[in-house]
Design a protein around this motif. Structure first.
Motif, PDB file in Angstrom:
ATOM      1  N   SER A  46      28.691  39.143  40.991  1.00  0.00           N
ATOM      2  CA  SER A  46      29.401  37.875  40.437  1.00  0.00           C
ATOM      3  C   SER A  46      30.342  38.634  39.250  1.00  0.00           C
ATOM      4  O   SER A  46      31.554  38.072  38.987  1.00  0.00           O
ATOM      5  N   PHE A  47      29.538  39.490  38.403  1.00  0.00           N
ATOM      6  CA  PHE A  47      30.231  39.780  37.344  1.00  0.00           C
ATOM      7  C   PHE A  47      31.276  40.846  37.789  1.00  0.00           C
ATOM      8  O   PHE A  47      32.296  40.966  36.979  1.00  0.00           O
ATOM      9  N   TYR A  48      30.866  41.776  38.794  1.00  0.00           N
ATOM     10  CA  TYR A  48      32.092  42.456  39.268  1.00  0.00           C
ATOM     11  C   TYR A  48      33.425  42.045  39.597  1.00  0.00           C
ATOM     12  O   TYR A  48      34.430  42.325  39.274  1.00  0.00           O
ATOM     13  N   ILE A  49      33.221  40.957  40.439  1.00  0.00           N
ATOM     14  CA  ILE A  49      34.316  39.973  40.776  1.00  0.00           C
ATOM     15  C   ILE A  49      35.012  39.507  39.753  1.00  0.00           C
ATOM     16  O   ILE A  49      36.282  39.384  39.502  1.00  0.00           O
ATOM     17  N   LEU A  50      34.305  39.020  38.673  1.00  0.00           N
ATOM     18  CA  LEU A  50      35.081  38.392  37.655  1.00  0.00           C
ATOM     19  C   LEU A  50      35.957  39.463  36.838  1.00  0.00           C
ATOM     20  O   LEU A  50      37.041  38.903  36.545  1.00  0.00           O
ATOM     21  N   ILE A  51      35.153  40.479  36.542  1.00  0.00           N
ATOM     22  CA  ILE A  51      35.967  41.617  35.697  1.00  0.00           C
ATOM     23  C   ILE A  51      37.335  41.936  36.711  1.00  0.00           C
ATOM     24  O   ILE A  51      38.379  42.102  35.982  1.00  0.00           O
ATOM     25  N   LEU A 136      36.566  35.120  45.482  1.00  0.00           N
ATOM     26  CA  LEU A 136      36.233  33.906  44.862  1.00  0.00           C
ATOM     27  C   LEU A 136      35.042  33.078  45.599  1.00  0.00           C
ATOM     28  O   LEU A 136      34.308  32.301  45.428  1.00  0.00           O
ATOM     29  N   SER A 137      35.135  33.353  46.929  1.00  0.00           N
ATOM     30  CA  SER A 137      34.179  32.650  47.859  1.00  0.00           C
ATOM     31  C   SER A 137      32.734  33.124  47.494  1.00  0.00           C
ATOM     32  O   SER A 137      31.789  32.482  47.683  1.00  0.00           O
ATOM     33  N   PHE A 138      32.720  34.541  47.449  1.00  0.00           N
ATOM     34  CA  PHE A 138      31.318  34.851  46.939  1.00  0.00           C
ATOM     35  C   PHE A 138      30.910  34.306  45.494  1.00  0.00           C
ATOM     36  O   PHE A 138      29.500  33.908  45.715  1.00  0.00           O
ATOM     37  N   LEU A 139      31.737  34.056  44.648  1.00  0.00           N
ATOM     38  CA  LEU A 139      31.456  33.249  43.263  1.00  0.00           C
ATOM     39  C   LEU A 139      30.949  32.089  43.842  1.00  0.00           C
ATOM     40  O   LEU A 139      29.698  31.384  43.213  1.00  0.00           O
TER      41      LEU A 139
END
Length: 257
Positions: A46-51, A136-139
């Motif tokens: 989640s944090f990897y995708i966010l960054i 975003l689907s992962f989040l």
């Protein structure tokens, strides 16, 4: 002396139970460690995708500010697009628009140029928006499932506590504290993983909507410029010219006086 001896004897006789995060996981065994590992993977992802998505969005916003400042000052679209970054989403729109114009010239049917180029730019916008939405689907999945993964650990911890009570024949604190503590820890970790994922998803989605609006407006300007043979451009190109006239008029008035 007698009191000290009695206290030491009581301390030796009392069971030394350790209660903590690692101890709770160890009591849970491989199931507890597996659930904890899944939650850690969810959180890191989640944090990897966010960054990464945040950096990607900031890059697009920065490129858009550069476009508004200088792209439309170029005499033609081909000269302006040469100044844009090769991997820019804005350059992709312009390149696709110019390619659609060339392709329409080769067509032999009666398809209007506006319809063909509008469809080509719409496909280009959809491709860019789809790329921005990647991950975003992962989040969303993490935000929806992480509490239930933690709840699974909670259920298993309570189940183990009930088994210990049944085996011991009494609900003593040393038999219940470990499994119940493990259960509460798993619930807390599930919530700590889910809440940031949901917040990140909503925030990134709102920024993607803003980018989609900017892409739609820019593609409309590109389409108008191509179909008008360069005659139609956004009004931003005329803004700097208006500030020069008043400065030159003041000395002339002073000379007449």
């Amino acid at each position: 002396m007698l009191i000290d001896i009695l206290a030491a004897a009581a301390g030796e006789a009392a069971p030394q139970n350790k209660f903590g995060f690692v101890e709770a996981l160890e009591q849970g065994g491989i199931i507890a460690w597996t659930i904890f590992g899944v939650l850690v993977i969810m959180s890191v992802g989640s944090f990897y995708i966010l960054i990464t998505k945040l950096l990607e969005q900031n890059k697009i916003f920065k490129q858009y500010r550069a476009i508004r400042g200088g792209f439309w000052r170029a005499p033609t679209l081909r000269e302006g697009v040469s100044k844009l970054d090769k991997n820019s989403a804005w350059r992709q729109l312009v390149d696709d628009g110019l390619a659609a114009e060339e392709q329409h010239m080769k067509m032999t049917d009666s398809l209007e140029a506006h319809d063909w180029m509008h469809g080509s730019l719409a496909r280009s916008e959809a491709a860019i928006n789809s790329k921005l939405a990647g991950g975003l689907s992962f989040l969303a999945t993490v935000g929806a499932t992480a509490p239930f993964v933690g709840l699974l650990g909670t259920v298993i911890g309570i189940y183990r506590a009930l088994i210990n009570i049944g085996l011991a024949g009494s609900a003593s604190i040393d038999k219940v504290a470990g499994p119940v503590g493990e259960a509460l820890i798993m619930t807390a970790i599930g919530l700590l993983v889910a809440v940031p994922a949901v917040l990140a998803y909503n925030w990134l989605q709102s920024r993607n909507k803003k980018i989609a609006e900017l892409l739609s407006g820019f593609s409309t300007d590109v389409l108008a410029n191509i179909t008008s043979k360069g005659a139609v451009k956004p009004a931003v190109t005329t803004a700097p010219v208006k500030t020069a006239a008043p400065a030159a008029a003041k000395p002339a008035a002073a000379t007449k006086a």
